[in-house]
Scaffold this motif. Structure first.
Motif, PDB file in Angstrom:
ATOM      1  N   THR A 140       0.977  -1.608  -0.268  1.00 13.62           N
ATOM      2  CA  THR A 140       0.177  -0.152  -0.177  1.00 13.62           C
ATOM      3  C   THR A 140       0.774   1.379  -0.355  1.00 13.62           C
ATOM      4  OG1 THR A 140      -0.295   0.321   2.314  1.00 13.62           O
ATOM      5  CG2 THR A 140      -1.707  -1.088   1.503  1.00 13.62           C
ATOM      6  N   ARG A 141       0.344   2.296   0.307  1.00 10.55           N
ATOM      7  CA  ARG A 141       0.960   3.687   0.101  1.00 10.55           C
ATOM      8  C   ARG A 141       1.560   3.418   1.235  1.00 10.55           C
ATOM      9  NH1 ARG A 141      -1.529   8.107  -4.390  1.00 10.55           N
ATOM     10  NH2 ARG A 141      -0.877   6.671  -6.237  1.00 10.55           N
ATOM     11  N   GLY A 142       0.522   3.300   2.931  1.00  7.77           N
ATOM     12  CA  GLY A 142       1.710   3.899   3.452  1.00  7.77           C
ATOM     13  C   GLY A 142       2.954   2.056   4.316  1.00  7.77           C
ATOM     14  N   GLY A 143       2.591   1.405   3.836  1.00  7.65           N
ATOM     15  CA  GLY A 143       3.054   0.259   3.837  1.00  7.65           C
ATOM     16  C   GLY A 143       3.540  -1.143   3.549  1.00  7.65           C
ATOM     17  N   GLU A 144       3.484  -2.598   4.094  1.00  9.41           N
ATOM     18  CA  GLU A 144       3.405  -3.649   3.485  1.00  9.41           C
ATOM     19  C   GLU A 144       2.166  -4.294   4.629  1.00  9.41           C
ATOM     20  OE1 GLU A 144       6.239  -5.387   2.137  1.00  9.41           O
ATOM     21  OE2 GLU A 144       7.082  -4.416   0.368  1.00  9.41           O
ATOM     22  N   LEU A 145       1.492  -5.033   4.346  1.00  7.80           N
ATOM     23  CA  LEU A 145       0.341  -6.680   5.004  1.00  7.80           C
ATOM     24  C   LEU A 145       0.546  -7.393   4.503  1.00  7.80           C
ATOM     25  CD1 LEU A 145      -2.884  -4.240   5.540  1.00  7.80           C
ATOM     26  CD2 LEU A 145      -0.453  -3.622   6.803  1.00  7.80           C
ATOM     27  N   GLN A 146       0.522  -8.517   5.185  1.00  8.43           N
ATOM     28  CA  GLN A 146       0.835 -10.004   4.730  1.00  8.43           C
ATOM     29  C   GLN A 146      -0.990 -10.901   4.677  1.00  8.43           C
ATOM     30  OE1 GLN A 146       3.734 -11.044   3.843  1.00  8.43           O
ATOM     31  NE2 GLN A 146       3.514 -13.676   3.840  1.00  8.43           N
ATOM     32  N   ILE A 147      -1.280 -11.270   3.910  1.00  8.56           N
ATOM     33  CA  ILE A 147      -3.035 -11.370   4.151  1.00  8.56           C
ATOM     34  C   ILE A 147      -2.706 -12.807   3.639  1.00  8.56           C
ATOM     35  CG2 ILE A 147      -4.948 -11.431   3.941  1.00  8.56           C
ATOM     36  CD1 ILE A 147      -3.761  -9.029   4.717  1.00  8.56           C
ATOM     37  N   ALA A 148      -2.690 -13.732   4.702  1.00  9.44           N
ATOM     38  CA  ALA A 148      -3.255 -15.087   4.659  1.00  9.44           C
ATOM     39  C   ALA A 148      -4.137 -15.691   4.416  1.00  9.44           C
ATOM     40  CB  ALA A 148      -2.550 -16.239   5.297  1.00  9.44           C
ATOM     41  N   TRP A 149      -4.791 -16.578   3.379  1.00  6.81           N
ATOM     42  CA  TRP A 149      -5.737 -17.569   3.234  1.00  6.81           C
ATOM     43  C   TRP A 149      -6.452 -18.262   2.527  1.00  6.81           C
ATOM     44  CZ3 TRP A 149     -10.203 -17.258  -0.195  1.00  6.81           C
ATOM     45  CH2 TRP A 149     -11.185 -18.056  -0.010  1.00  6.81           C
ATOM     46  N   ASN A 150      -6.308 -19.773   2.715  1.00  7.19           N
ATOM     47  CA  ASN A 150      -6.332 -20.647   2.473  1.00  7.19           C
ATOM     48  C   ASN A 150      -7.564 -21.108   1.901  1.00  7.19           C
ATOM     49  OD1 ASN A 150      -3.738 -21.118   2.269  1.00  7.19           O
ATOM     50  ND2 ASN A 150      -3.784 -21.481   4.224  1.00  7.19           N
ATOM     51  N   GLY A 151      -9.101 -20.304   1.389  1.00 11.60           N
ATOM     52  CA  GLY A 151     -10.152 -20.740   1.354  1.00 11.60           C
ATOM     53  C   GLY A 151     -10.422 -21.107  -0.406  1.00 11.60           C
ATOM     54  N   PHE A 152      -9.179 -21.223  -1.231  1.00 14.96           N
ATOM     55  CA  PHE A 152     -10.352 -21.358  -2.614  1.00 14.96           C
ATOM     56  C   PHE A 152     -10.393 -22.856  -2.705  1.00 14.96           C
ATOM     57  CE2 PHE A 152      -8.898 -23.773  -6.926  1.00 14.96           C
ATOM     58  CZ  PHE A 152      -9.416 -21.844  -7.885  1.00 14.96           C
ATOM     59  N   GLY A 153     -12.006 -22.802  -3.254  1.00 17.28           N
ATOM     60  CA  GLY A 153     -12.887 -23.987  -2.839  1.00 17.28           C
ATOM     61  C   GLY A 153     -13.142 -24.770  -2.146  1.00 17.28           C
ATOM     62  N   ALA A 154     -12.808 -23.343  -0.972  1.00 15.93           N
ATOM     63  CA  ALA A 154     -13.285 -24.490   0.257  1.00 15.93           C
ATOM     64  C   ALA A 154     -14.631 -23.982   0.783  1.00 15.93           C
ATOM     65  CB  ALA A 154     -12.519 -23.587   1.694  1.00 15.93           C
ATOM     66  N   GLN A 155     -15.930 -25.493   0.921  1.00 17.65           N
ATOM     67  CA  GLN A 155     -17.072 -25.613   1.525  1.00 17.65           C
ATOM     68  C   GLN A 155     -17.424 -24.365   2.775  1.00 17.65           C
ATOM     69  OE1 GLN A 155     -19.743 -26.914   0.017  1.00 17.65           O
ATOM     70  NE2 GLN A 155     -18.519 -28.382  -1.454  1.00 17.65           N
ATOM     71  N   VAL A 156     -16.285 -24.270   3.160  1.00 13.17           N
ATOM     72  CA  VAL A 156     -16.588 -23.272   4.726  1.00 13.17           C
ATOM     73  C   VAL A 156     -15.106 -22.593   4.002  1.00 13.17           C
ATOM     74  CG1 VAL A 156     -16.935 -22.852   6.957  1.00 13.17           C
ATOM     75  CG2 VAL A 156     -17.932 -24.854   5.401  1.00 13.17           C
ATOM     76  N   ALA A 157     -15.621 -21.016   4.189  1.00 11.45           N
ATOM     77  CA  ALA A 157     -14.730 -20.401   4.432  1.00 11.45           C
ATOM     78  C   ALA A 157     -13.868 -19.901   5.674  1.00 11.45           C
ATOM     79  CB  ALA A 157     -14.832 -19.033   3.953  1.00 11.45           C
ATOM     80  N   PRO A 158     -12.810 -20.652   5.733  1.00 14.91           N
ATOM     81  CA  PRO A 158     -11.622 -20.033   6.776  1.00 14.91           C
ATOM     82  C   PRO A 158     -11.352 -18.383   7.358  1.00 14.91           C
ATOM     83  CG  PRO A 158     -10.265 -20.957   4.749  1.00 14.91           C
ATOM     84  CD  PRO A 158     -11.288 -20.961   4.861  1.00 14.91           C
ATOM     85  N   SER A 159     -11.225 -18.636   8.117  1.00 12.43           N
ATOM     86  CA  SER A 159     -10.410 -16.771   8.530  1.00 12.43           C
ATOM     87  C   SER A 159      -9.495 -16.262   7.203  1.00 12.43           C
ATOM     88  CB  SER A 159     -10.212 -17.252   9.916  1.00 12.43           C
ATOM     89  OG  SER A 159     -11.698 -17.122  10.675  1.00 12.43           O
ATOM     90  N   VAL A 160      -9.937 -15.033   7.529  1.00 11.99           N
ATOM     91  CA  VAL A 160      -8.362 -14.602   6.893  1.00 11.99           C
ATOM     92  C   VAL A 160      -7.217 -13.935   7.933  1.00 11.99           C
ATOM     93  CG1 VAL A 160      -7.266 -12.525   5.245  1.00 11.99           C
ATOM     94  CG2 VAL A 160     -10.272 -14.215   5.187  1.00 11.99           C
ATOM     95  N   MET A 161      -6.005 -14.217   7.752  1.00  9.73           N
ATOM     96  CA  MET A 161      -4.845 -13.545   9.135  1.00  9.73           C
ATOM     97  C   MET A 161      -4.562 -12.564   7.957  1.00  9.73           C
ATOM     98  SD  MET A 161      -5.586 -15.308  10.784  1.00  9.73           S
ATOM     99  CE  MET A 161      -4.294 -15.672  11.916  1.00  9.73           C
ATOM    100  N   MET A 162      -4.071 -11.090   8.982  1.00  9.59           N
ATOM    101  CA  MET A 162      -3.430 -10.079   8.398  1.00  9.59           C
ATOM    102  C   MET A 162      -2.108  -9.608   9.464  1.00  9.59           C
ATOM    103  SD  MET A 162      -4.786  -6.211   8.235  1.00  9.59           S
ATOM    104  CE  MET A 162      -5.681  -6.160   9.729  1.00  9.59           C
ATOM    105  N   THR A 163      -1.044  -9.607   8.879  1.00  7.76           N
ATOM    106  CA  THR A 163      -0.180  -9.260   9.702  1.00  7.76           C
ATOM    107  C   THR A 163       0.944  -7.906   9.310  1.00  7.76           C
ATOM    108  OG1 THR A 163       0.530 -11.637  10.206  1.00  7.76           O
ATOM    109  CG2 THR A 163       1.999 -10.121  10.636  1.00  7.76           C
ATOM    110  N   GLY A 164       0.787  -6.894  10.177  1.00  9.26           N
ATOM    111  CA  GLY A 164       1.600  -5.874   9.945  1.00  9.26           C
ATOM    112  C   GLY A 164       1.756  -4.705  10.636  1.00  9.26           C
ATOM    113  N   PRO A 165       2.296  -4.228  10.889  1.00 11.94           N
ATOM    114  CA  PRO A 165       3.018  -2.568  11.830  1.00 11.94           C
ATOM    115  C   PRO A 165       1.824  -1.897  12.239  1.00 11.94           C
ATOM    116  CG  PRO A 165       2.512  -1.411   9.533  1.00 11.94           C
ATOM    117  CD  PRO A 165       2.737  -2.896   9.456  1.00 11.94           C
ATOM    118  N   ALA A 166       2.286  -1.779  13.518  1.00  8.40           N
ATOM    119  CA  ALA A 166       1.643  -0.120  14.878  1.00  8.40           C
ATOM    120  C   ALA A 166       2.371   0.073  15.142  1.00  8.40           C
ATOM    121  CB  ALA A 166       0.526  -1.275  15.088  1.00  8.40           C
ATOM    122  N   GLN A 167       2.364   1.820  14.569  1.00  6.06           N
ATOM    123  CA  GLN A 167       2.944   2.659  15.734  1.00  6.06           C
ATOM    124  C   GLN A 167       2.287   3.960  16.075  1.00  6.06           C
ATOM    125  OE1 GLN A 167       6.443   2.584  15.379  1.00  6.06           O
ATOM    126  NE2 GLN A 167       6.658   0.948  14.168  1.00  6.06           N
TER     127      GLN A 167
END
Length: 296
Positions: free
Chosen positions: A257-284
């Motif tokens: 993004t214009r303000g920094g980087e985030l890491q997003i993980a989601w293993n829901g491709f084709g899943a019957q029930v969508a799993p949670s989305v995991m987000m990792t990033g900074p806080a200042q």
């Protein structure tokens, strides 16, 4: 004089005024005051205001509420949730590294990591139009892998429309489109038109995504009630989920993004029930302050 203590914070450039409502009664403060407080020339200035409160739910550590710069209350804020963790630690409100937090419609799990990084379990993405809420009646659509895309008209007179959009909620609604070049994308022109489109009963956040490779994207978001922000956590989650469902991305995905980087993980491709989305990033933390509300 009515004094209000606050902390100015940002998560990847998405900036917040954070206020402790666990020890102070904020019930007399209203949306017009939040709007004035968020004004960048006449107030403190911020994309959103976060109110930290006590939760009434058993086993949940806190509750927090989110107000956009226009004073309107919204359901979710990913970057704000990371700042929330750092705030409660620095204010001595909690010593727990993993915190359960109540937001408008769900409970988030927030975990503070090393190097000022915070991991957030953002919950399951929502695709059912009624639950977003989104009314696709009359819109042309097409299927791309597991994702339904819509041609969203922006002007009845010109016939112009946004590029094919995917619609997903991360607790708040997002319309995501892919662009070839993010720098030249019409974010400030199309963003307001998408945000207020009548198909979205509660307005929508407009995301513009450029795919770099299968594990990396660039992203700009025009947010409801705030305009374009330097970063949007829920927007990053929505964009990655959409890209994975379209078969264009693989988890994990680095989001620039214009303000920094985030890491997003989601293993829901084709899943019957969508799993949670995991987000990792900074806080200042930027600074602590106090303002006389009667001057706003």
């Amino acid at each position: 004089m009515r004094k209000l203590r606050f902390t100015k914070m940002h998560g990847a450039g998405n900036d917040f005024i954070v206020i402790d409502g666990t020890t102070h009664d904020l019930s007399q403060l209203d949306s017009s005051l939040w709007h004035r407080l968020a004004h960048r020339q006449l107030g403190v200035g911020a994309d959103q205001i976060l109110l930290v409160e006590k939760s009434s739910k058993p086993g949940v550590d806190f509750k927090y509420r989110i107000f956009n710069a226009d004073g309107g209350e919204v359901e979710q804020c990913g970057n704000g949730s990371r700042c929330f963790v750092r705030f409660v630690h620095e204010q001595g409100l909690s010593t727990k590294n993993e915190i359960q937090v109540e937001v408008a419609h769900t409970v988030l799990t927030l975990k503070r990591l090393h190097d000022d990084q915070v991991e957030v379990d953002m919950g399951q993405p929502i695709f059912n139009p009624t639950d977003i809420p989104f009314d696709p009646s009359g819109l042309t659509n097409k299927q791309e892998m597991h994702e339904t895309l819509y041609a969203l008209p922006l002007s009845q007179n010109s016939g112009a429309h946004a590029d094919w959009i995917a619609v997903v909620s991360m607790g708040n609604p997002h319309a995501v489109q892919i662009v070839e070049d993010l720098d030249s994308a019409p974010v400030l022109i199309d963003g307001p038109l998408i945000e207020s489109h009548p198909a979205f009963q509660k307005r929508v956040n407009a995301g513009f995504m450029q795919i770099i490779n299968r594990h990396e994207i660039k992203l700009r978001v025009y947010e409801r009630g705030a305009g374009e922000t330097l970063s949007c956590g829920t927007g990053a989650c929505a964009a990655v989920v959409s890209g994975i469902r379209r078969g264009l991305l693989d988890s994990p995905v680095r989001v620039q993004t214009r303000g920094g980087e985030l890491q997003i993980a989601w293993n829901g491709f084709g899943a019957q029930v969508a799993p949670s989305v995991m987000m990792t990033g900074p806080a200042q933390t930027v600074y602590h302050g106090e303002i006389d509300l009667d001057t706003l």
